[in-house]
Design a protein around this motif. Structure first.
Motif, PDB file in Angstrom:
ATOM      1  N   LYS A   1       0.515  -1.065   0.082  1.00 46.81           N
ATOM      2  CA  LYS A   1      -0.148   0.004   0.099  1.00 46.81           C
ATOM      3  C   LYS A   1       0.643   0.994  -0.101  1.00 46.81           C
ATOM      4  O   LYS A   1       0.395   1.772  -0.494  1.00 46.81           O
ATOM      5  N   SER A   2       1.524   1.281   0.160  1.00 44.95           N
ATOM      6  CA  SER A   2       2.509   2.609   1.108  1.00 44.95           C
ATOM      7  C   SER A   2       3.940   2.366   0.004  1.00 44.95           C
ATOM      8  O   SER A   2       3.924   4.034  -0.767  1.00 44.95           O
ATOM      9  N   VAL A   3       4.192   1.246  -0.426  1.00 49.73           N
ATOM     10  CA  VAL A   3       4.935   1.812  -2.364  1.00 49.73           C
ATOM     11  C   VAL A   3       3.845   2.277  -2.762  1.00 49.73           C
ATOM     12  O   VAL A   3       3.929   3.752  -3.679  1.00 49.73           O
ATOM     13  N   GLY A   4       2.823   1.803  -3.147  1.00 45.85           N
ATOM     14  CA  GLY A   4       1.834   2.159  -4.423  1.00 45.85           C
ATOM     15  C   GLY A   4       1.233   4.051  -3.868  1.00 45.85           C
ATOM     16  O   GLY A   4       0.532   4.373  -4.127  1.00 45.85           O
TER      17      GLY A   4
ATOM     18  N   SER B   1       2.853  14.626  18.642  1.00 47.46           N
ATOM     19  CA  SER B   1       2.864  16.227  17.857  1.00 47.46           C
ATOM     20  C   SER B   1       1.803  16.502  16.620  1.00 47.46           C
ATOM     21  O   SER B   1       0.904  18.171  16.091  1.00 47.46           O
ATOM     22  N   TYR B   2       1.172  15.804  16.445  1.00 45.40           N
ATOM     23  CA  TYR B   2      -0.233  15.550  15.650  1.00 45.40           C
ATOM     24  C   TYR B   2      -1.459  15.980  16.396  1.00 45.40           C
ATOM     25  O   TYR B   2      -2.558  16.074  15.928  1.00 45.40           O
ATOM     26  N   GLY B   3      -1.556  15.867  17.975  1.00 41.53           N
ATOM     27  CA  GLY B   3      -2.609  15.593  18.382  1.00 41.53           C
ATOM     28  C   GLY B   3      -3.569  14.917  18.100  1.00 41.53           C
ATOM     29  O   GLY B   3      -4.578  15.046  18.007  1.00 41.53           O
ATOM     30  N   LEU B   4      -2.856  13.117  17.941  1.00 38.34           N
ATOM     31  CA  LEU B   4      -3.845  12.086  17.256  1.00 38.34           C
ATOM     32  C   LEU B   4      -4.717  11.569  18.482  1.00 38.34           C
ATOM     33  O   LEU B   4      -4.113  11.239  19.486  1.00 38.34           O
TER      34      LEU B   4
ATOM     35  N   PRO C   1       0.064   5.781   9.339  1.00 39.76           N
ATOM     36  CA  PRO C   1       0.465   6.185   7.824  1.00 39.76           C
ATOM     37  C   PRO C   1      -0.343   8.290   7.356  1.00 39.76           C
ATOM     38  O   PRO C   1       0.627   8.476   6.752  1.00 39.76           O
ATOM     39  N   VAL C   2      -0.962   8.028   9.159  1.00 44.09           N
ATOM     40  CA  VAL C   2      -1.350   9.765   9.107  1.00 44.09           C
ATOM     41  C   VAL C   2      -0.617  10.316   9.667  1.00 44.09           C
ATOM     42  O   VAL C   2       0.547  10.993   8.861  1.00 44.09           O
ATOM     43  N   ILE C   3       0.928   9.427   9.988  1.00 44.30           N
ATOM     44  CA  ILE C   3       1.500  10.601  10.460  1.00 44.30           C
ATOM     45  C   ILE C   3       2.221  10.954   9.575  1.00 44.30           C
ATOM     46  O   ILE C   3       2.887  11.764   9.190  1.00 44.30           O
ATOM     47  N   PHE C   4       2.651   9.461   8.961  1.00 45.28           N
ATOM     48  CA  PHE C   4       4.051  10.301   7.902  1.00 45.28           C
ATOM     49  C   PHE C   4       3.107  10.662   6.845  1.00 45.28           C
ATOM     50  O   PHE C   4       3.915  11.615   5.769  1.00 45.28           O
ATOM     51  N   MET C   5       1.941  10.275   6.211  1.00 44.45           N
ATOM     52  CA  MET C   5       1.418  11.570   4.924  1.00 44.45           C
ATOM     53  C   MET C   5       2.091  12.785   5.743  1.00 44.45           C
ATOM     54  O   MET C   5       1.758  14.071   5.116  1.00 44.45           O
TER      55      MET C   5
ATOM     56  N   TYR D   1       8.458   8.153   1.297  1.00 37.91           N
ATOM     57  CA  TYR D   1       9.171   7.348   1.523  1.00 37.91           C
ATOM     58  C   TYR D   1       8.996   6.783   2.814  1.00 37.91           C
ATOM     59  O   TYR D   1       9.802   5.249   2.686  1.00 37.91           O
ATOM     60  N   LEU D   2       9.528   7.340   3.649  1.00 37.85           N
ATOM     61  CA  LEU D   2       9.401   6.600   4.749  1.00 37.85           C
ATOM     62  C   LEU D   2       8.483   5.754   5.338  1.00 37.85           C
ATOM     63  O   LEU D   2       8.838   4.986   5.918  1.00 37.85           O
ATOM     64  N   CYS D   3       7.433   5.826   4.846  1.00 41.10           N
ATOM     65  CA  CYS D   3       6.248   4.819   5.082  1.00 41.10           C
ATOM     66  C   CYS D   3       6.672   3.541   4.447  1.00 41.10           C
ATOM     67  O   CYS D   3       6.352   2.508   5.093  1.00 41.10           O
ATOM     68  N   VAL D   4       7.148   4.021   3.254  1.00 39.23           N
ATOM     69  CA  VAL D   4       8.044   2.320   2.843  1.00 39.23           C
ATOM     70  C   VAL D   4       8.583   2.148   3.642  1.00 39.23           C
ATOM     71  O   VAL D   4       8.633   0.712   4.155  1.00 39.23           O
ATOM     72  N   VAL D   5       9.461   2.518   4.119  1.00 36.88           N
ATOM     73  CA  VAL D   5      10.083   2.046   5.226  1.00 36.88           C
ATOM     74  C   VAL D   5       9.773   1.477   5.999  1.00 36.88           C
ATOM     75  O   VAL D   5      10.702   0.135   6.556  1.00 36.88           O
ATOM     76  N   PHE D   6       9.505   2.001   6.587  1.00 38.09           N
ATOM     77  CA  PHE D   6       8.494   1.748   8.107  1.00 38.09           C
ATOM     78  C   PHE D   6       8.197  -0.053   8.282  1.00 38.09           C
ATOM     79  O   PHE D   6       8.186  -0.635   8.481  1.00 38.09           O
ATOM     80  N   TYR D   7       7.091   0.300   6.363  1.00 43.82           N
ATOM     81  CA  TYR D   7       6.387  -1.138   7.297  1.00 43.82           C
ATOM     82  C   TYR D   7       7.123  -2.620   6.021  1.00 43.82           C
ATOM     83  O   TYR D   7       6.986  -3.178   6.714  1.00 43.82           O
TER      84      TYR D   7
END
Ligand code: TRP
Length: 552
Positions: free
Chosen positions: A134-137, A376-379, A394-398, A405-411
């Motif tokens: 999903k994150s690659v896409g 940081s994002y008040g989630l 994913p919210v964090i990374f977006m 890219y960081l999201c891909v790395v993470f998953y």
């Protein structure tokens, strides 16, 4: 720190690690997994004062660290010792140490637990592949238009209910008594007491919120932000509800684990973990550094590390202890199995400390990353955070520049971590069939892999077609996890502690742990922890769960 990579212990058919570093990496690979990255931050959140951000998880984290040190580390050393001394699978190990006694049943319980644990763990491991794909896409940024107005309305309402000011909207009587409740809990109480008045008030307030929202000058930007935050939750539910994807990724992941385990211990597990573990660690450090630059880092550290009186109840105590077993891979013989591939020359006390330290550091780092982002994002984690690895991350990374890219790395990183854990679970069961049943490695691995996958099918379907099939109020998936985490692992750990603490003589133990490796004082301390402290702590866990079950 590594011994020469010569195949010191690989002469015999079952294989062995080429070096101590190989063992440490493999055992840390087993320990570090979804338990650290997904379960620990979630457990810390859930035990941070009823899931509320105000309270903090400092006491939970403190108890977890004590459990790791006083219960986990001694049992880790005990399991490595049993494995290295007997050089057998868990069942064979107890047969060799205590022939003709029922102690071999401890090993059998372990093999059975590994089988069941892997069956549902593999399903969650499959989720990590879906999320890597999903994150690659780029799905998290590309599909925000799928979030509709009704989703936005629901979100506004839930945000409103979570703000302290919203309490002022409640009619006078229930409000003063609600001073200690979170706003959401106060609303729930009001809804239960006055359903009709509640429905009317809710409809009115929802309409007001929506009016204010669409008239806001920043409407466009605000709704774009909210869509980003809502989308991952929607995607996650959609994914859970797809039987095909649940089963497909589970099958994929099982094939991956089977492939590595067929390649054998030294050539498969050691080689893979030598590459994967350091990579994982580096990737986590990179993420940690990135998250520590955000303004939520301070509050996150305070949340995790400042213990406050009144945060702890018996349930969080149990959660912390059970988490220690799960995270360190203890209580089912996985570490006995890995220990069996070690050479005589290895200092197992040092190895036990290294593995425990590595696992604990990664759990803590993962928690800091996730909480720094939340603050940081008040989630706000509305649901206790159970899905936060797949919905909040994913919210964090977006929201981070370059986050796609960081999201891909993470998953991808989490996928690797899950793989080194499934490998250890599969290897434990496989080694039993190789040693005790005389099967070839290939036959044992394929057959066990297929059987575990089959038993895991109901787990993979527990979120869609089988969602309504409940066993005592739990889905198959939840029941398997409940049985393994709450019962089988602590029971196995308790019995290992009792066996090494009471059945093995100091002379036998000293043959594996000479004074040069473990001086007298720590040796005596270790035996005392095994004989008294660890069994007592586990018994408290079990009695606590039983009492809880009776009360529930
Ligand atoms: N420790 C792993 C994790 O944290 C899971 C795991 C792998 C495990 N092997 C185990 C748990 C053996 C208990 C027993 O994700």
């Amino acid at each position: 720190m590594s011994e020469p990579s010569a195949p010191l212990a690989t002469q015999d058919a079952r294989g062995g690690f080429g070096s101590r570093l190989g063992f440490i990496l493999a055992a840390s690979g087993s320990a570090v997994g979804l338990g650290n990255l997904w379960k620990f931050p979630y457990a810390a959140y859930a035990n941070g004062g009823g899931g509320g951000n105000e309270q903090g998880a400092g006491s939970f984290v403190l108890i977890y660290l004590l459990a790791v040190l006083l219960v986990g580390l001694p049992i880790m050393l005990a399991e490595i010792l049993i494995g290295r001394r007997t050089r057998r699978n868990p069942v064979g190990a107890f047969k060799a140490l205590s022939p003709g006694t029922p102690w071999k049943l401890v090993g059998a319980l372990g093999v059975f637990t590994g089988f069941l644990l892997l069956s549902y763990y593999n399903v969650v491991a499959g989720w990590t592949v879906e999320y890597a794909v999903k994150s690659v896409g780029g799905e998290f940024s590309a599909r925000t238009s799928e979030v509709g107005d009704s989703d936005l309305r629901d979100r506004l309402w839930s945000d409103f209910r979570a703000t302290p000011d919203s309490l002022a909207q409640l009619p006078a009587p229930p409000a003063p008594t609600s001073a200690l409740l979170t706003p959401a809990a106060a609303w729930a109480q009001f809804a239960a007491a006055h359903p009709a008045a509640y429905a009317e008030l809710e409809a009115e307030l929802r309409a007001e919120l929506w009016q204010a929202f669409i008239l806001d000058p920043d409407f466009a930007a605000l709704s774009a932000t909210l869509r980003k935050e809502i989308l991952p939750g929607k995607l996650f539910n959609e994914f859970l509800a797809s039987p095909l994807r649940q089963v497909g990724w589970a099958l994929f992941f099982m094939c991956l684990s089977v492939g590595v385990v067929i390649a054998g211990v030294a050539r498969g597990i050691e080689r893979w973990t030598k590459i994967l573990m350091p990579l994982l660690f580096i990737l986590l450090i990179v993420l940690l550094v990135r998250m520590l630059t955000l303004e939520g880092a301070g509050p996150a550290l305070a949340f995790l590390f400042v213990p406050r009186a009144g945060q702890l109840c018996s349930a969080s105590l149990l959660a912390a202890l059970g988490q220690a077993f799960f995270s360190l891979s203890l209580g089912m013989g996985a570490i006995i199995t890995y220990g069996s591939y070690l050479t005589r020359r290895t200092n197992i006390a040092a190895a036990a400390c290294a593995v425990t330290l590595m696992d604990t550091m990664i759990a803590i780092i993962a928690a800091i990353i996730i909480f720094a982002a939340i603050f940081s994002y008040g989630l706000v984690m509305q649901d206790g955070g159970a899905g936060n690895l797949f919905t909040a991350i994913p919210v964090i990374f977006m929201k981070i520049p370059g986050g796609t890219y960081l999201c891909v790395v993470f998953y991808v990183l989490i996928m690797f971590a899950a793989l080194t854990s499934t490998i250890s679970l599969l290897e434990t069961v496989v080694s039993y069939f190789i040693d005790e049943r005389g099967w070839s490695r290939r036959k044992a691995t394929t057959a066990v892999g297929a059987a575990v996958f089959a038993v895991g099918l109901p787990s993979a379907l527990s979120f869609s077609v089988l969602a309504d099939v409940q066993f005592f109020g739990r889905s198959w998936f939840e029941m398997a996890d409940y049985l393994c985490s709450n019962w089988f692992l602590p029971l196995g750990g308790l019995l290992v502690a009792l066996f090494v603490g009471w059945r093995m003589t100091a002379k036998e133990l000293r043959e594996e742990l000479p004074p040069a490796q473990l001086p007298r004082l720590p040796f005596v301390l270790w035996r005392a922890l095994l004989s008294y402290v660890a069994p007592a702590a586990v018994l408290v866990v079990m009695v606590g769960i039983l009492v809880g079950a009776v009360q529930a």
